[in-house]
Design an enzyme around this catalytic site. Structure first.
Site, mmCIF file in Angstrom:
data_model
loop_
_atom_site.group_PDB
_atom_site.id
_atom_site.type_symbol
_atom_site.label_atom_id
_atom_site.label_comp_id
_atom_site.label_asym_id
_atom_site.label_seq_id
_atom_site.Cartn_x
_atom_site.Cartn_y
_atom_site.Cartn_z
ATOM 1 N N MET A 176 -13.580 -23.850 -53.270
ATOM 2 C CA MET A 176 -14.971 -23.592 -53.636
ATOM 3 C C MET A 176 -15.570 -24.848 -54.255
ATOM 4 O O MET A 176 -15.026 -25.369 -55.234
ATOM 5 C CB MET A 176 -15.059 -22.447 -54.642
ATOM 6 C CG MET A 176 -14.598 -21.111 -54.098
ATOM 7 S SD MET A 176 -14.598 -19.833 -55.395
ATOM 8 C CE MET A 176 -13.087 -20.270 -56.268
ATOM 9 N N SER A 236 -16.107 -25.786 -59.780
ATOM 10 C CA SER A 236 -15.348 -25.942 -58.532
ATOM 11 C C SER A 236 -13.882 -25.577 -58.720
ATOM 12 O O SER A 236 -13.274 -25.912 -59.729
ATOM 13 C CB SER A 236 -15.465 -27.378 -58.024
ATOM 14 O OG SER A 236 -14.968 -28.296 -58.959
ATOM 15 N N SER A 237 -13.313 -24.892 -57.727
ATOM 16 C CA SER A 237 -11.989 -24.322 -57.905
ATOM 17 C C SER A 237 -11.420 -23.846 -56.574
ATOM 18 O O SER A 237 -11.934 -24.177 -55.511
ATOM 19 C CB SER A 237 -12.067 -23.172 -58.913
ATOM 20 O OG SER A 237 -13.215 -22.398 -58.688
ATOM 21 N N ARG A 238 -10.372 -23.023 -56.642
ATOM 22 C CA ARG A 238 -9.619 -22.638 -55.443
ATOM 23 C C ARG A 238 -9.086 -21.213 -55.599
ATOM 24 O O ARG A 238 -8.725 -20.799 -56.707
ATOM 25 C CB ARG A 238 -8.463 -23.633 -55.282
ATOM 26 C CG ARG A 238 -7.447 -23.356 -54.190
ATOM 27 C CD ARG A 238 -6.316 -24.370 -54.332
ATOM 28 N NE ARG A 238 -5.293 -24.230 -53.307
ATOM 29 C CZ ARG A 238 -5.068 -25.132 -52.349
ATOM 30 N NH1 ARG A 238 -5.773 -26.240 -52.301
ATOM 31 N NH2 ARG A 238 -4.114 -24.940 -51.454
#
Length: 209
Positions: A85, A172-174
């Site tokens: 993301m 922002s990340s996963r």
């Protein structure tokens, strides 16, 4: 609708904007207005068209598919689908399958860029295990270089439905999905997916584990 974790950000940025607006400092007015808009965009929580279909898993996150692989956890093999993301994606996560939450484990760690494969193993994360009728499903909310906090709304024993809100990762990340090895992957690398809407895998209907 705004996710509840974003209320403080939006309120603070909006309040600063209103204060500076009445002062002759146009640079700060524009700055705080931009921050307010950014937080509203980031913490937006839109409704989704959840597929009404048996034998599917949907994406738990908005973003781009950055990894499709097989991985072993505690001696059990899974098919892994990872979604990255960026800061402009919706960051509210959703449940990929119907089932019951078995465990929610918070694991402290590093803050590598979430598009890197090693972030799945060393970064700050929540590990959510769901028992579905297709087998065990694990969802990892992985913090990234900018993201510093993962938030899960779920508790062990919760009954969840496909597409329910699962939590949020700030910035922002996963999100890593670990599905039973028998799952048939329905996406490819670099596909753009949407939480609660995009079908990422299919299961044999009626299959028992």
């Amino acid at each position: 609708m705004i996710a509840k974790e974003g209320f403080s950000y939006v309120t603070i940025a909006g309040g600063l904007f209103l204060i500076v607006f009445f002062l002759p400092k146009w640079f700060f007015t524009i700055l705080f207005f931009s921050l307010t808009v950014l937080f509203i965009i980031f913490f937006r929580d839109p409704e989704r068209d959840i597929p009404i279909e048996d034998g599917i898993a949907v994406s738990g996150a908005d973003g781009k598919i950055v990894e499709i692989s097989e991985e072993e956890i505690d001696g059990e093999k899974f098919k892994k689908i990872s979604v990255f993301m960026n800061i402009f994606n919706v960051h509210v996560n959703r449940v990929p399958v119907d089932g019951e939450v078995v465990s929610v484990v918070h694991k402290p760690g590093k803050f590598l860029s979430a598009d890197k494969k090693e972030s799945s193993f060393v970064n700050e994360q929540n590990i959510i295990t769901i028992q579905s009728k297709y087998g065990k499903v694990i969802v990892k909310q992985v913090a990234g270089f900018v993201a510093r906090r993962t938030v899960s709304y779920l508790q062990p024993g919760d009954k969840v439905k496909l597409g329910d809100r699962l939590g949020i990762i700030k910035f922002s990340s996963r999100v890593d999905h670990y599905l039973p090895i028998s799952a048939k992957i329905n996406v490819d690398l670099d596909d753009v997916v949407y939480a609660g809407e995009t079908i990422i895998a299919r299961f044999q209907v009626g299959e028992e584990f």
